[in-house]
Design a protein around this motif. Structure first.
Motif, PDB file in Angstrom:
ATOM      1  N   VAL A   1       0.845  -1.204   0.000  1.00  0.00           N
ATOM      2  CA  VAL A   1       0.000   0.000   0.000  1.00  0.00           C
ATOM      3  C   VAL A   1       0.876   1.248   0.000  1.00  0.00           C
ATOM      4  N   ARG A   2       0.532   2.204  -0.812  1.00  0.00           N
ATOM      5  CA  ARG A   2       1.271   3.464  -0.827  1.00  0.00           C
ATOM      6  C   ARG A   2       0.911   4.252   0.439  1.00  0.00           C
ATOM      7  N   THR A   3       1.893   4.895   1.045  1.00  0.00           N
ATOM      8  CA  THR A   3       1.658   5.549   2.333  1.00  0.00           C
ATOM      9  C   THR A   3       2.355   6.893   2.435  1.00  0.00           C
ATOM     10  N   THR A   4       1.621   7.872   2.939  1.00  0.00           N
ATOM     11  CA  THR A   4       2.236   9.127   3.367  1.00  0.00           C
ATOM     12  C   THR A   4       2.308   9.107   4.886  1.00  0.00           C
ATOM     13  N   ILE A   5       3.501   9.337   5.419  1.00  0.00           N
ATOM     14  CA  ILE A   5       3.679   9.397   6.872  1.00  0.00           C
ATOM     15  C   ILE A   5       4.194  10.786   7.223  1.00  0.00           C
ATOM     16  N   THR A   6       3.605  11.366   8.263  1.00  0.00           N
ATOM     17  CA  THR A   6       4.069  12.693   8.678  1.00  0.00           C
ATOM     18  C   THR A   6       4.380  12.697  10.167  1.00  0.00           C
ATOM     19  N   THR A   7       5.302  13.565  10.552  1.00  0.00           N
ATOM     20  CA  THR A   7       5.424  13.936  11.968  1.00  0.00           C
ATOM     21  C   THR A   7       4.627  15.225  12.136  1.00  0.00           C
ATOM     22  N   ALA A   8       4.420  15.640  13.373  1.00  0.00           N
ATOM     23  CA  ALA A   8       3.936  16.997  13.594  1.00  0.00           C
ATOM     24  C   ALA A   8       5.052  17.932  13.149  1.00  0.00           C
ATOM     25  N   ILE A   9       4.692  19.186  12.825  1.00  0.00           N
ATOM     26  CA  ILE A   9       5.769  20.131  12.528  1.00  0.00           C
ATOM     27  C   ILE A   9       6.122  20.859  13.814  1.00  0.00           C
ATOM     28  N   ALA A  10       7.408  21.193  13.946  1.00  0.00           N
ATOM     29  CA  ALA A  10       7.920  21.674  15.224  1.00  0.00           C
ATOM     30  C   ALA A  10       7.869  23.195  15.320  1.00  0.00           C
ATOM     31  N   TYR A  11       7.573  23.688  16.503  1.00  0.00           N
ATOM     32  CA  TYR A  11       7.706  25.122  16.757  1.00  0.00           C
ATOM     33  C   TYR A  11       9.173  25.497  16.672  1.00  0.00           C
ATOM     34  N   VAL A  12       9.445  26.666  16.115  1.00  0.00           N
ATOM     35  CA  VAL A  12      10.851  27.074  15.974  1.00  0.00           C
ATOM     36  C   VAL A  12      11.191  28.222  16.924  1.00  0.00           C
TER      37      VAL A  12
ATOM     38  N   SER B   1       7.427  -0.013   1.674  1.00  0.00           N
ATOM     39  CA  SER B   1       8.215   0.191   0.452  1.00  0.00           C
ATOM     40  C   SER B   1       7.778   1.418  -0.340  1.00  0.00           C
ATOM     41  N   ASP B   2       6.477   1.616  -0.561  1.00  0.00           N
ATOM     42  CA  ASP B   2       6.035   2.745  -1.379  1.00  0.00           C
ATOM     43  C   ASP B   2       5.573   3.844  -0.428  1.00  0.00           C
ATOM     44  N   VAL B   3       6.496   4.674  -0.014  1.00  0.00           N
ATOM     45  CA  VAL B   3       6.219   5.541   1.126  1.00  0.00           C
ATOM     46  C   VAL B   3       6.844   6.908   0.931  1.00  0.00           C
ATOM     47  N   ARG B   4       6.215   7.887   1.559  1.00  0.00           N
ATOM     48  CA  ARG B   4       6.707   9.235   1.503  1.00  0.00           C
ATOM     49  C   ARG B   4       6.675   9.764   2.943  1.00  0.00           C
ATOM     50  N   LEU B   5       7.794  10.321   3.417  1.00  0.00           N
ATOM     51  CA  LEU B   5       7.875  10.825   4.798  1.00  0.00           C
ATOM     52  C   LEU B   5       8.041  12.336   4.783  1.00  0.00           C
ATOM     53  N   GLN B   6       7.222  12.992   5.565  1.00  0.00           N
ATOM     54  CA  GLN B   6       7.235  14.451   5.593  1.00  0.00           C
ATOM     55  C   GLN B   6       7.362  14.962   7.019  1.00  0.00           C
ATOM     56  N   THR B   7       8.199  15.977   7.189  1.00  0.00           N
ATOM     57  CA  THR B   7       8.278  16.672   8.477  1.00  0.00           C
ATOM     58  C   THR B   7       8.474  18.156   8.161  1.00  0.00           C
ATOM     59  N   GLY B   8       8.710  18.962   9.186  1.00  0.00           N
ATOM     60  CA  GLY B   8       8.903  20.378   8.902  1.00  0.00           C
ATOM     61  C   GLY B   8       8.790  21.242  10.137  1.00  0.00           C
ATOM     62  N   THR B   9       8.601  22.533   9.903  1.00  0.00           N
ATOM     63  CA  THR B   9       8.563  23.484  11.015  1.00  0.00           C
ATOM     64  C   THR B   9       7.335  24.377  10.923  1.00  0.00           C
TER      65      THR B   9
ATOM     66  N   ILE C   1       2.133  11.735  16.082  1.00  0.00           N
ATOM     67  CA  ILE C   1       2.086  12.947  16.911  1.00  0.00           C
ATOM     68  C   ILE C   1       2.320  12.605  18.381  1.00  0.00           C
ATOM     69  N   GLY C   2       2.564  13.640  19.174  1.00  0.00           N
ATOM     70  CA  GLY C   2       2.654  13.487  20.617  1.00  0.00           C
ATOM     71  C   GLY C   2       1.281  13.666  21.240  1.00  0.00           C
ATOM     72  N   THR C   3       1.143  13.188  22.438  1.00  0.00           N
ATOM     73  CA  THR C   3      -0.160  13.129  23.077  1.00  0.00           C
ATOM     74  C   THR C   3      -0.800  14.505  23.311  1.00  0.00           C
ATOM     75  N   GLY C   4       0.019  15.548  23.448  1.00  0.00           N
ATOM     76  CA  GLY C   4      -0.518  16.878  23.768  1.00  0.00           C
ATOM     77  C   GLY C   4      -1.286  17.551  22.643  1.00  0.00           C
ATOM     78  N   ILE C   5      -1.138  17.083  21.407  1.00  0.00           N
ATOM     79  CA  ILE C   5      -1.807  17.755  20.284  1.00  0.00           C
ATOM     80  C   ILE C   5      -2.811  16.832  19.589  1.00  0.00           C
ATOM     81  N   LEU C   6      -3.315  15.884  20.361  1.00  0.00           N
ATOM     82  CA  LEU C   6      -4.247  14.904  19.802  1.00  0.00           C
ATOM     83  C   LEU C   6      -5.531  15.557  19.293  1.00  0.00           C
TER      84      LEU C   6
END
Ligand SMILES: [Zn+2]
Length: 482
Positions: A1-12, A35-43, A255-260
């Motif tokens: 399955v194709r998948t997009t995975i993200t983290t939360a974006i971080a405060y700077v 295998s068919d995956v895209r990972l995204q993070t940011g600020t 994500i972390g529990t505080g921003i659920l």
């Protein structure tokens, strides 16, 4: 399955701390397990917090944001996280386009209206807070009193989406892991009211994205920040990419529990309003503490993840955080404990196993079989290759690494017990013992792949006869500066 995975974006508003490193690593392991995956993070840069931090530091906001965003990008790189897109919400033009398009889509659905807000606002949370969010008049998450605010805003009809979201969460169409987080969301849905999604531009110091059609207001930073997930996938800028990486892919938020609440209530509501597909999975990890306290500058225990990488290596830190902090439950860090675990698990455990085996194999004087397991070994190490991904699928990465550690221990004990250095060179018994070691190491190498990618490759190279120094050198006793 194709998948997009993200983290939360971080405060700077500050340099990255080790908690964000933990989240990046979790997302990286999930991504490397597919295998068919895209990972995204940011600020997350358009926040009032950043405006305040820049004022306090007497530097222009742009300078503070650029400097800290660069530190976060460096962290991603130093951790060995294989990231396809690092999105910066105040600097990337495609993000602004996506926010505007999302806003217009919600407007077209009749979900935005003007209203007046009077009440309390927590800058730490970047949200209006009601009495029930406060403990003794202070924000529970930030342990600070909220500010009083009275202003005109644009509101979003969040209440309209309570029942559709409840059904998506209850049915598992949005899978929320762990189950107590899912229960928390269902409970939070009961108290939902419409949500203010803009701020007067002057209160925001002119910083932030302007409301389309009303330059006197800026877009509420959470509306803006959440849109990063679709912006990075191509919303409003690349229809083919968006179809591929959002509409027809699995969409997983780590994500972390505080921003659920923002991810499981507000975000699905914006998406429903805009007619866009919901996230398929929200995976909620626990928090790190240091010396028993929440990590943060204010507690004087902010741990610089770069200093930890300097001390343990990128792969060493990946192991320590993912193995010894519960993925869901979180855990406590201290340098003393990390030092001890590094020596025990990596220098003595895995590193020692690989170097012992390689030395014996090099002088065995007989070909080493690739598929034979001594019945005295007591189990089939190849089971590891399916067992570890099961733990990853269940969002217990720590248990995946615990299984690998148990196999390392078993293999070290087996070598200790069989004493291959006493066996006759060229004997079939020696070949059997070293063959068992080979199958075990090869299973460990495969299972380790998503967690410690470089070590996994290096073990495979040593099995193939490659030579080299210790995988995990003993610690030089140098202090960590935080
Ligand atoms: Zn707060």
């Amino acid at each position: 399955v194709r998948t997009t995975i993200t983290t939360a974006i971080a405060y700077v508003n500050a340099e990255p701390h080790v908690g964000f490193a933990f989240e990046l690593l979790i997302a990286d392991v999930l991504a490397r397990s597919r295998s068919d995956v895209r990972l995204q993070t940011g600020t997350d840069e358009n926040s009032l917090k950043n405006v305040r931090a820049a004022e306090a530091a007497h530097v222009p906001i742009r300078e503070l944001v650029d400097r800290n965003a660069a530190a976060f990008e460096r962290l991603v790189d130093r951790l060995g996280v294989r990231c396809d897109r690092f999105i910066r919400t105040s600097a990337d033009p495609d993000h602004a386009i996506a926010v505007e398009k999302l806003w217009r889509a919600c407007e077209a659905s009749g979900d935005l209206y003007r209203g007046r807000y009077e009440g309390a606002y927590c800058v730490g949370c970047e949200q209006f807070v009601s009495e029930r969010d406060l403990v003794g008049g202070r924000c529970n998450e930030h342990d600070a009193p909220p500010e009083r605010i009275e202003e005109d805003n644009v509101y979003f009809r969040l209440t309209k989406y309570v029942e559709p979201i409840r059904s998506a969460v209850a049915s598992g169409r949005i899978e929320i892991v762990p189950s107590h987080a899912r229960a928390e969301v269902l409970e939070a849905l009961d108290g939902v009211r419409d949500l203010s999604v803009s701020r007067p531009a002057d209160r925001a110091g002119g910083w932030g994205l302007r409301v389309p059609g009303d330059p006197s207001q800026v877009v509420y930073v959470w509306f803006d920040a959440l849109a990063n997930y679709i912006a990075g996938a191509g919303y409003g800028t690349d229809d083919a990419a968006f179809e591929r990486w959002w509409s027809s892919a699995e969409r997983v938020h780590v994500i972390g529990t505080g921003i659920l609440r923002f991810h499981a209530v507000y975000w699905p509501a914006f998406l429903l309003s805009a007619g866009l597909p919901l996230p398929t999975s929200i995976r909620v990890h626990g928090y790190l503490t240091a010396d028993g306290k929440k990590i943060g500058k204010s507690n004087g225990n902010a741990i610089d993840p770069i200093a930890l990488i300097d001390r343990y290596g990128d792969e060493g830190l990946r192991h320590l955080l993912l193995r010894h902090v519960r993925t869901v439950g979180g855990g406590d860090l201290s340098i003393e404990r990390l030092d001890r675990l590094y020596e025990a698990d990596l220098a003595d455990g895995l590193g020692n196993l690989v170097s012992r085996w390689a030395k014996l194999a090099a002088t065995a004087g007989i070909p080493i079989p690739e598929d034979r397991i001594d019945p005295a070994y007591g189990s089939d190490p190849r089971a590891l290759v399916s067992e570890v991904p099961r733990h990853v699928g269940a969002f217990a990465l720590d248990e995946g690494l615990a299984s690998i550690a148990a196999e390392v221990d078993r293999a070290n004990r087996y070598i200790q017990a069989t004493e291959p250095w006493r066996l006759a060179k060229g004997s079939t018994r020696l070949a059997e013992v070293l063959g068992t070691g080979r199958v075990t190491l090869s299973s460990i190498s495969t299972a380790l792949g998503p967690f410690l990618p470089k070590t996994s490759i290096e073990i495979a190279r040593r099995i193939g006869g490659g030579s080299g120094g210790p995988l995990f050198p003993r610690l030089a006793r140098r202090p960590v500066h935080s």
